[in-house]
Design a protein around this motif. Structure first.
Motif, mmCIF file in Angstrom:
data_model
loop_
_atom_site.group_PDB
_atom_site.id
_atom_site.type_symbol
_atom_site.label_atom_id
_atom_site.label_comp_id
_atom_site.label_asym_id
_atom_site.label_seq_id
_atom_site.Cartn_x
_atom_site.Cartn_y
_atom_site.Cartn_z
ATOM 1 N N ILE A 17 21.674 29.261 53.399
ATOM 2 C CA ILE A 17 22.412 30.386 53.197
ATOM 3 C C ILE A 17 23.657 30.684 52.857
ATOM 4 N N ASN A 18 23.551 31.297 51.753
ATOM 5 C CA ASN A 18 24.639 31.895 51.063
ATOM 6 C C ASN A 18 25.824 30.935 51.291
ATOM 7 N N PRO A 19 26.842 30.724 50.567
ATOM 8 C CA PRO A 19 27.879 31.565 50.930
ATOM 9 C C PRO A 19 28.884 32.526 51.183
ATOM 10 N N VAL A 20 29.004 33.052 49.849
ATOM 11 C CA VAL A 20 28.928 34.508 49.666
ATOM 12 C C VAL A 20 27.647 35.190 49.421
ATOM 13 N N ILE A 21 27.672 36.461 50.619
ATOM 14 C CA ILE A 21 26.684 37.600 50.574
ATOM 15 C C ILE A 21 26.868 38.885 50.235
ATOM 16 N N PRO A 383 38.500 66.127 60.817
ATOM 17 C CA PRO A 383 36.374 66.427 60.999
ATOM 18 C C PRO A 383 36.081 66.079 59.209
ATOM 19 N N ASP A 384 36.987 66.066 58.228
ATOM 20 C CA ASP A 384 35.965 66.128 57.189
ATOM 21 C C ASP A 384 35.999 64.829 56.384
ATOM 22 N N MET A 385 36.393 64.159 56.777
ATOM 23 C CA MET A 385 36.969 62.935 56.203
ATOM 24 C C MET A 385 34.861 62.462 55.208
ATOM 25 N N THR A 386 35.181 62.034 53.960
ATOM 26 C CA THR A 386 34.281 61.777 53.825
ATOM 27 C C THR A 386 34.969 60.054 52.859
ATOM 28 N N LEU A 387 33.586 59.421 52.771
ATOM 29 C CA LEU A 387 33.976 57.869 51.767
ATOM 30 C C LEU A 387 34.474 58.438 50.424
ATOM 31 N N ALA A 388 35.046 57.715 49.744
ATOM 32 C CA ALA A 388 35.788 57.534 48.013
ATOM 33 C C ALA A 388 35.171 57.494 47.457
ATOM 34 N N VAL A 389 34.159 56.694 47.864
ATOM 35 C CA VAL A 389 32.971 55.734 46.640
ATOM 36 C C VAL A 389 31.533 55.448 46.644
ATOM 37 N N ASP A 390 30.795 55.732 46.736
ATOM 38 C CA ASP A 390 29.427 55.390 46.598
ATOM 39 C C ASP A 390 29.243 54.233 47.979
ATOM 40 N N ASP A 391 28.656 54.115 48.505
ATOM 41 C CA ASP A 391 28.104 53.829 50.169
ATOM 42 C C ASP A 391 28.233 52.283 49.868
ATOM 43 N N GLU A 392 27.826 52.128 48.306
ATOM 44 C CA GLU A 392 26.943 50.980 47.947
ATOM 45 C C GLU A 392 27.708 49.900 47.645
ATOM 46 N N ASP A 393 28.506 51.179 47.454
ATOM 47 C CA ASP A 393 30.097 49.958 46.207
ATOM 48 C C ASP A 393 31.045 49.227 47.174
ATOM 49 N N LEU A 394 30.574 49.800 48.799
ATOM 50 C CA LEU A 394 31.627 49.091 49.521
ATOM 51 C C LEU A 394 31.924 47.573 49.784
ATOM 52 N N GLU A 395 32.637 46.550 49.304
ATOM 53 C CA GLU A 395 31.909 45.095 48.902
ATOM 54 C C GLU A 395 32.574 44.183 50.275
ATOM 55 N N LEU A 396 32.241 42.997 51.027
ATOM 56 C CA LEU A 396 31.869 42.415 52.090
ATOM 57 C C LEU A 396 33.224 41.463 51.681
ATOM 58 N N ASN A 397 34.241 40.916 52.698
ATOM 59 C CA ASN A 397 34.656 39.880 52.683
ATOM 60 C C ASN A 397 33.768 38.705 52.878
ATOM 61 N N PRO A 398 33.866 37.859 51.493
ATOM 62 C CA PRO A 398 33.322 36.659 51.411
ATOM 63 C C PRO A 398 33.053 35.514 52.837
ATOM 64 N N SER A 399 32.291 35.877 53.461
ATOM 65 C CA SER A 399 32.240 34.907 54.732
ATOM 66 C C SER A 399 31.047 34.822 55.469
ATOM 67 N N LEU A 400 30.386 33.664 56.337
ATOM 68 C CA LEU A 400 29.091 33.485 56.831
ATOM 69 C C LEU A 400 28.963 34.258 58.145
ATOM 70 N N LEU A 401 30.145 34.472 58.844
ATOM 71 C CA LEU A 401 30.397 34.129 59.822
ATOM 72 C C LEU A 401 30.789 35.848 61.328
ATOM 73 N N VAL A 402 31.589 36.768 59.887
ATOM 74 C CA VAL A 402 31.959 38.648 60.444
ATOM 75 C C VAL A 402 31.170 39.235 59.352
ATOM 76 N N ASN A 403 31.313 40.258 59.614
ATOM 77 C CA ASN A 403 30.983 41.644 58.912
ATOM 78 C C ASN A 403 32.362 42.064 58.748
ATOM 79 N N SER A 404 33.275 41.433 57.619
ATOM 80 C CA SER A 404 34.302 42.336 57.006
ATOM 81 C C SER A 404 34.553 43.227 55.680
ATOM 82 N N LEU A 405 34.683 44.187 55.872
ATOM 83 C CA LEU A 405 35.003 44.809 54.493
ATOM 84 C C LEU A 405 36.491 44.830 52.977
#
Length: 416
Positions: A17-21, A383-405
């Motif tokens: 299990i990698n410490p950074v996903i 209602p017209d909100m959009t991402l300001a970056v590409d979805d694949e550029d969103l990063e997770l906080n380093p955690s094995l336990l929680v799915n935290s952007l």
């Protein structure tokens, strides 16, 4: 993402299990394919098992032979866990921590939180959640014409405000409290950093308990000082641990649920369009988000009190078992072959992302209520909100336990 690493031991191949996903969808699939129960190696060389399919996970969560009490963890009792192992501080220890107890002692503490987390008590918070959400949305108006981080500006502070209201905490303390909760799940922290964060949380809630005991109010903290079944009363230390446990788990879970729902809807505009038209309900969006992109990746640990046959494997007495929710929610047998699709109209399967059995998350009704109130208000306002970056550029906080952007950059009102 690093290549999967496996090596043989006495129990067969071991999945590291990698410490950074770096790629959570790929990590979830990797663990699912290793299941239904997999031998794993955590950072520091700590060995354990992980349930990665739905049925095995559900059964294990309701198996009384698997307990939370680390006194049954053979490697820990024998001194085989590395000194200063950071994840050790995420495993409840002691006799006054609800998350580390089983059987009658655990039920005793759960009985005390039945009233403050009852459906009636939680529903009473709806008007206040609506008010807090409206105020937060008003604050966004001044920045609606520029890119902003929706997490730091909205989805992070709002749930801490709701839990703070529930507890009766002074609003000026909400940002500090939320920062501590986030820090506790950072897998890159050293053992010393974990200890400092946990100590700060303990002190914070020790002060809250003392203040509410001296001057009770109409809040959960004050409720916990009342009589439970049979006239039982909690000690100050037990109240403090309950407050700490619930907010650490509940706040982070709700923040992640909100972010995952917004991300999924913006990534799938055809689904969002159907939601706006009323063809798909917000409750369905919340439940599919909990499966599609669950707020919790995994949970450490429960321990075998005897040899247990599970998922075609044998857990030996004293071995540790991780619950890998993020893998189990990809179970084809439970949800169908299209598990990687975001489909709120899905009728097959029922997720267990809030847990199952005696330790099911007590704050699940509140988290669902918050998401069910906040998400429609957010998309009605923008209602017209959009991402300001590409979805694949969103990063997770380093955690094995929680799915935290780390953040959720958006354009609330994109310029045409």
């Amino acid at each position: 993402m690093p290549c999967p690493v496996s090596h043989p031991d006495s129990s067969g191949d071991v999945t590291v299990i990698n410490p950074v996903i770096d790629d959570l969808p790929a990590e979830r699939e990797r663990l699912y394919q290793a299941g239904p129960i997999a031998r794993i190696e955590l950072p520091g060389g700590v060995k354990a098992w992980a349930t990665t399919h739905h049925d095995v996970t559900r059964a294990s969560l309701n198996d009384p032979r698997l307990v939370k009490d680390a006194a049954h963890w053979a490697d820990f009792q024998a001194g085989r866990i590395p000194e200063g192992w950071p994840l050790l501080l995420t495993i409840p220890m002691g006799t006054d921590d609800m998350l580390g107890l089983d059987g009658a002692p655990h039920k005793r503490l759960r009985d005390h939180i039945a009233k403050p987390f009852s459906a009636r008590r939680v529903e009473r918070l709806r008007p206040r959640i609506e008010q807090l959400a409206a105020e937060a949305l008003d604050r966004l108006e001044a920045k609606a014409d520029q890119p902003l981080d929706l997490k730091s500006e909205f989805t992070f502070p709002l749930p801490i405000g709701v839990v703070g209201e529930l507890y009766g905490v002074d609003p000026s303390h909400f940002p500090y409290l939320g920062g501590l909760c986030t820090s506790l799940f950072d897998s890159t922290n050293t053992a010393q950093q974990f200890l400092e964060t946990y100590t700060a949380l303990q002190k914070f809630f020790t002060d809250v308990v003392a203040a509410k005991k001296a001057e009770p109010g109409d809040d959960m903290t004050s409720d916990l000082f009342g009589e439970g079944p049979g006239g039982d009363r909690l000690t100050d230390g037990e109240v403090q641990k309950i407050l700490l446990s619930v907010i650490v788990a509940g706040h982070e879970t709700t923040v992640n649920l909100l972010n995952s729902a917004v991300r999924a809807l913006l990534k799938h505009p055809e689904v969002l369009d159907r939601v706006k038209k009323g063809e798909i309900g917000w409750d369905a969006v919340v439940e599919e988000t909990l499966r599609y992109d669950p707020p919790n990746i995994s949970m450490l640990f429960r321990f075998a009190t005897e040899d247990i046959e599970i998922g075609g494997m044998t857990l030996r007495k004293g071995e540790a078992l991780m619950t890998h929710y993020a893998a189990a929610t990809l179970d084809r047998g439970q949800y169908g072959e299209d598990v990687h699709a975001f489909d709120p109209t899905r009728t097959k399967g029922r997720h267990i992302s809030f847990g199952y059995g005696p330790h099911v998350c007590p704050g699940a009704p509140l988290s669902r209520l918050e998401a069910g109130v906040i998400l429609p208000m957010l998309f009605e306002r923008f209602p017209d909100m959009t991402l300001a970056v590409d979805d694949e550029d969103l990063e997770l906080n380093p955690s094995l336990l929680v799915n935290s952007l780390k953040g959720l950059p958006v354009h609330l009102r994109p310029q045409s």
